[in-house]
Design an enzyme around this catalytic site. Structure first.
Site, PDB file in Angstrom:
ATOM      1  N   TRP A 103       0.815  -1.221   0.000  1.00  0.00           N
ATOM      2  CA  TRP A 103       0.000   0.000   0.000  1.00  0.00           C
ATOM      3  C   TRP A 103       0.842   1.260   0.000  1.00  0.00           C
ATOM      4  O   TRP A 103       0.508   2.238  -0.674  1.00  0.00           O
ATOM      5  CB  TRP A 103      -1.024  -0.022   1.137  1.00  0.00           C
ATOM      6  N   ASP A 187      -1.383   6.476   6.115  1.00  0.00           N
ATOM      7  CA  ASP A 187      -2.513   5.649   5.682  1.00  0.00           C
ATOM      8  C   ASP A 187      -2.748   4.609   6.782  1.00  0.00           C
ATOM      9  O   ASP A 187      -1.961   3.675   6.944  1.00  0.00           O
ATOM     10  CB  ASP A 187      -2.173   4.964   4.348  1.00  0.00           C
ATOM     11  N   LYS A 211     -12.788  -1.632   6.767  1.00  0.00           N
ATOM     12  CA  LYS A 211     -12.160  -2.706   7.547  1.00  0.00           C
ATOM     13  C   LYS A 211     -12.614  -2.620   8.998  1.00  0.00           C
ATOM     14  O   LYS A 211     -13.239  -3.538   9.517  1.00  0.00           O
ATOM     15  CB  LYS A 211     -10.640  -2.631   7.435  1.00  0.00           C
TER      16      LYS A 211
HETATM   17  N1  PMP Z   1      -4.603   1.455   1.973  1.00  0.00           N
HETATM   18  C1  PMP Z   1      -4.666   0.314   2.673  1.00  0.00           C
HETATM   19  C2  PMP Z   1      -3.752   0.138   3.836  1.00  0.00           C
HETATM   20  C3  PMP Z   1      -5.584  -0.673   2.313  1.00  0.00           C
HETATM   21  O1  PMP Z   1      -5.651  -1.814   2.997  1.00  0.00           O
HETATM   22  C4  PMP Z   1      -6.449  -0.463   1.212  1.00  0.00           C
HETATM   23  C5  PMP Z   1      -7.482  -1.474   0.789  1.00  0.00           C
HETATM   24  N2  PMP Z   1      -7.254  -2.770   1.075  1.00  0.00           N
HETATM   25  C6  PMP Z   1      -6.331   0.729   0.506  1.00  0.00           C
HETATM   26  C7  PMP Z   1      -5.406   1.679   0.917  1.00  0.00           C
HETATM   27  C8  PMP Z   1      -7.174   1.017  -0.684  1.00  0.00           C
HETATM   28  O2  PMP Z   1      -8.456   1.268  -0.289  1.00  0.00           O
HETATM   29  P1  PMP Z   1      -9.629   1.454  -1.360  1.00  0.00           P
HETATM   30  O3  PMP Z   1      -9.774   0.154  -2.070  1.00  0.00           O
HETATM   31  O4  PMP Z   1     -10.779   1.800  -0.487  1.00  0.00           O
HETATM   32  O5  PMP Z   1      -9.250   2.541  -2.276  1.00  0.00           O
END
Ligand code: PMP
Length: 375
Positions: A103, A187, A211
């Protein structure tokens, strides 16, 4: 009884929250309307939104100098929205990224579209820690080694790598790293509300809700007010933090139903004893699962013990030819969505706030039984 759901996200919600939402589905508290049918400008939704924000602020002890925004676009959207709002601050258009897994790498790639984004540190190579080999993306770079440019607009990290299972909360004081005034942006999508947050160390924290905080569709953004108001001219007005904060997250129609369900989750969290109680429960769950993984050679987790995620526990079977049987039998035993992310393989158990110790114990009992039968 419902199965135990180990999905990384969207993930299990507390049953009590789902039941309340079901009861209120067609008529929210005598209003004659579903929350989905209400104007976001009406008094009922304004109350729902205000309570959600107040409860969230209370749960995380959010300081007054932070705005709390309910946005859209998710974590991936925020990877762009954040640089569009912050990178131009100070005029240097520079941002530094700490890479610790999937991520943070995505955030960095997106950040490069908006200016001079550089890597402050990366765990993308294998290293030896305490004499033990740690594979790439299974450890976290020591802040003392980060290369932060003093004129960077921010330093970004992902505090819980959902895919790699790496969690990092010892956020440094950037002044001590020679970068006073450079805010840390985080994040925290996959561990928000699972433990306290030290807002004194961050300028901005964002988290997709799906989550630990509610259904998909709403992104929580905590941003220090002095960082608002520096958006690039090309930033869409609906994503300019100044507009969103100025209109109390109602610059455009917000994701009303997602905010409502997140608000129910916040009330449920308060009833459980808040974030401190959640943290205690999450420690107990993680200790039980990692303790079991470490006690057997049949399964393994490869993340350095100092940064193992309490929320996302990737693990491997020593004999990977058993993966399909493991998943199929787990599902038959009422243990859902344990397949690891395709980029990592193996298994992953996501044990967010809504997963009680009972569910983790059910997983461990299944894993022990599977080991007995196949070991
Ligand atoms: N950052 C993290 C740490 C994530 O776990 C996720 C989704 N699994 C995201 C960003 C992306 O999120 P989204 O699919 O809602 O854009």
């Amino acid at each position: 009884m419902r199965p135990w759901n180990f999905s990384a996200g969207p993930s299990a919600l507390p049953l009590e929250v789902l039941r309340t939402a079901a009861e209120e589905m067609t008529d929210w508290r005598g209003s004659g309307m579903s929350v989905m049918e209400m104007s976001h400008r009406g008094k009922q939704f304004i109350q729902i939104h205000a309570e959600a924000e107040a409860d969230l602020r209370e749960l995380l002890a959010v300081p007054d100098d932070f705005a709390v925004l309910f946005m859209q676009g998710g974590g991936i959207g925020e990877n762009a929205i954040l640089p569009m709002n912050l990178i131009g601050r100070g005029g240097a258009n520079k941002a530094d990224y700490v890479l610790s897994g999937s991520w943070s790498n995505k955030s960095y790639k997106e950040g490069r579209r908006y200016g001079d984004a550089a890597v402050a540190a990366s765990s993308g190579d294998a290293v030896s820690l305490d004499g033990v080999r740690q594979e790439a993306w299974t450890w976290f770079p020591d802040p003392a080694q980060w290369k932060v440019r003093a004129d960077a607009s921010y330093v970004h990290l992902c505090s819980n790598e959902t895919i790699d299972g790496v969690e990092f909360v010892q956020w440094p004081d950037l002044a001590a790293l020679g970068a006073p005034g450079v805010p840390l942006t985080v994040d925290a999508s996959s561990h928000i509300l699972s433990r306290p947050i030290d807002f004194s160390r961050a300028g901005l924290v964002f988290a997709g809700a799906q989550k630990n905080a509610g259904p998909a569709g709403v992104t929580l953004v905590f941003v220090r007010r002095d960082l608002i108001g520096h958006a690039l001219p090309t930033c869409p007005s609906a994503f300019d933090y100044a507009n969103v904060a100025g209109a109390d997250s109602m610059f455009n129609t917000p994701p009303t139903y997602a905010i409502y369900v997140a608000g129910l989750v916040f009330k449920w969290l308060k009833k459980q004893g808040g974030v401190a109680a959640m943290e205690r429960a999450n420690i107990a769950k993680a200790q039980a699962l990692y303790g079991y993984l470490d006690s057997t050679d049949f399964y393994s987790n490869r993340v350095h013990p100092s940064v193992r995620s309490r929320m996302n526990v990737p693990f491997f079977l020593a004999d990977e030819t058993l993966n399909a049987a493991f998943l199929q039998q787990a599902e038959a035993a009422g243990l859902l969505q344990l397949k690891g992310h395709k980029s990592v393989g193996g298994m992953r158990a996501s044990i967010y706030n809504a997963m009680p110790l009972e569910g983790v114990n059910a997983l461990i009992a299944f894993m022990q039984d599977f080991e007995r039968r196949h070991g």
